[in-house]
Write a protein that holds these residues in place. Structure first.
Motif: not given
Length: 554
Positions: A118-130, A153-164
């Motif tokens: 759905l996001a790619l159809e709207q041509d949005l910038e995607i930020i991958p986050v774990m 994408c490249r592995p270093e582009e995937v951000l790692a977070v903890s929402g908690k």
């Protein structure tokens, strides 16, 4: 405008969108710590009880970046479940970027992929986050590889977070500022604002959530909705922080709300364009808006007391204002009186509508058996669409019946592929192909499944309706996830199954079933009725009939 960023969070259900949004509010100081509570943007009691997001919710945050500049960040929190993907698609049309959130303990799931498309159809910038990297079961290496496989994408582009715990959250905000483009639009042109959601307030009338594309809105302007041609005075404007906070104006690129004061609920439609009334210059061209949503499931909703019909209609109109994927039309049944035939996106959607009518509008209602819409070709060449079993014409007048089919994507661990295939085959599904979310041996080397599979199927929508999801979870020990979208209509061999109690047909219990399964379905309904109907001192016949032929009796 160069210091505005509009973005939303998309993910599979329960991957931590609302928790990450809480941390954003905390880190940016939008909400004071003493006012903080879990899932702050989930404003409905129902959302908190079930732990799911049902409604999109915008919020504006101010953030001082590492480069010393002040930024206005407009975030829209979205639902994850497939039944609410119309909410997601509307949110995506109002923003320039999306955070694709994936649970590090579960990996990529079916609705992760559905929402990503759905996001790619709207041509949005995607930020991958774990997310959830603090969990003992988290497997960041494997999840990172799955995301890279999905996005390229490249592995270093995937951000790692903890929402908690809040770990890595500021890095995500900095990445949003760096990668999401500022909004385009011209503050000097005549006003054009997209209405992406709305709600009803008893005192303020219709409150429209808007994304200003061109021009500016200032308090006191007279505004016009282009599609419905309704005009109203602009009583108040402002931002969500996350409560409504009044402001002097909204300019191009900003997201906020407009209190229209309209009391006619159908005057404001989602996807409409807001402009200045009586604009003397060139006529303003409306924004593209949204494609009309196609309801997938139909059910009758009736008031338990016949004189409550007008109250039910008002409640349905108010509900439609905040849930634009709901459609309804009046219907009358012999046993239940006057009510509405409602079009919905799925069974969870039906459940939520039912619950909201009970809680928010204090309605005591009866809901009929859900069914899908069938296309009928009659022997005289006439075609019609039926949404209720009662509308099915006499079999002698029917040449062909077509039912809706969906494209289903099922993600499951490799070891469960056989069980899933068996279940889908039983439900008349057609196998298309299998993809593997492959990860390298190093990432998968902790004694877990080395990869998971995405099974692509086409199947009748009616097969998914009743208990398919529960059975899918059962055969895969809870590991499978499902996403589906409508494809087309195909020929079906179905019949109307009537239920008769004491020789009288009960309309509300009529259902449409496949010819070869009708007898089994009839037996099951008769058995349930035998155990649930109050007993009398005389015999009551409970029968299931196809046309004039009795197929089951209790």
């Amino acid at each position: 405008m160069k210091n505005i960023r509009n973005f939303c969070i998309i993910a599979h259900i329960d991957h931590g969108k609302s928790t990450l949004a809480d941390r954003f509010l905390e880190v940016t100081g939008t909400v004071e710590r003493r006012d903080m509570k879990a899932q702050l943007l989930d404003s409905m009691d129902l959302e908190r009880e079930r732990g799911i997001t049902i409604k999109l919710q915008p919020v504006r945050m101010d953030w001082k970046s590492g480069d010393g500049s002040e930024y206005a960040l407009n975030l829209i929190d979205t639902p994850g479940h497939v039944d609410f993907n119309y909410e997601v698609s509307r949110s995506l049309a109002a923003v320039e970027g999306a955070i694709l959130l994936v649970d590090a303990s579960q990996g990529v799931q079916a609705q992760t992929i559905g929402n990503l498309y759905l996001a790619l159809e709207q041509d949005l910038e995607i930020i991958p986050v774990m997310n959830k990297i603090d969990l003992p079961a988290a497997d960041p290496d494997r999840t990172r590889e799955e995301i890279c496989h999905l996005l390229g994408c490249r592995p270093e582009e995937v951000l790692a977070v903890s929402g908690k715990t809040g770990e890595g959250v500021t890095a995500v905000l900095e990445e949003v500022i760096r990668r999401v483009p500022p909004p385009s639009g011209d503050p000097e042109r005549p006003l054009r604002a997209l209405v992406f959601d709305s709600q009803y307030d008893d005192y303020k009338g219709v409150v429209a959530m808007v994304r200003v594309v061109d021009g500016k809105i200032v308090r006191g302007q007279r505004l016009r909705l282009l599609a419905t041609a309704s005009e109203s005075d602009n009583l108040e404007i402002g931002f969500y922080r996350p409560r409504m906070a009044a402001a002097s104006g909204l300019t191009a690129g900003e997201i906020g709300y407009v209190v229209t004061g309209l009391k006619q609920i159908d005057s404001c439609r989602v996807g409409d364009t807001l402009a200045v009334a009586g604009n003397s210059g060139d006529p303003v061209s409306p924004l593209p808006g949204y494609k009309e949503v196609v309801p997938m499931v139909f059910a009758g909703i009736f008031p338990r007391e016949g004189d409550e019909f007008d109250r039910l209609r008002q409640a349905m109109l108010k509900l439609k204002l905040s849930d634009s994927s709901l459609t309804f039309e009046p219907e009358r049944q012999q046993a239940l009186g006057f009510g509405f035939r409602c079009g919905l996106l799925g069974l969870l959607h039906l459940e939520i509508v039912q619950e909201r009518l009970r809680r928010e509008h204090d309605m005591d209602i009866v809901v009929t058996v859900p069914s899908v819409a069938y296309n009928i070709l009659k022997t005289n060449g006439e075609t019609l669409t039926i949404k209720s079993p009662l509308e099915l014409p006499d079999p002698t007048h029917v040449r062909q019946i077509d039912e809706p089919w969906v494209r289903a994507d099922i993600i499951c661990p490799r070891r469960h592929i056989g069980a899933v295939m068996g279940l889908v085959q039983e439900k008349r599904g057609l196998y298309r192909d299998t993809e593997y979310l492959t990860v390298s041996g190093a990432a998968a080397g902790q004694g877990k499944d080395s990869d998971r599979a995405i099974l692509h199927y086409e199947m009748p929508l009616s097969a998914i309706l009743v208990d398919f999801y529960d059975k899918l979870k059962g055969v895969t020990s809870g590991y499978a996830s499902l996403n589906y979208e409508f494809v087309d209509y195909r020929r079906a061999d179905v019949v109307r199954l009537d239920i008769m109690v004491a020789d009288d047909p009960v309309e509300a219990l009529a259902t449409i079933a496949y010819r070869d399964e009708a007898e089994r379905v009839g037996r099951r309904i008769c058995r349930v009725l035998r155990d649930s109907l109050p007993r009398q001192q005389f015999q009551i016949k409970i029968q299931a009939a196809i046309g004039g032929k009795i197929v089951a009796s209790e």
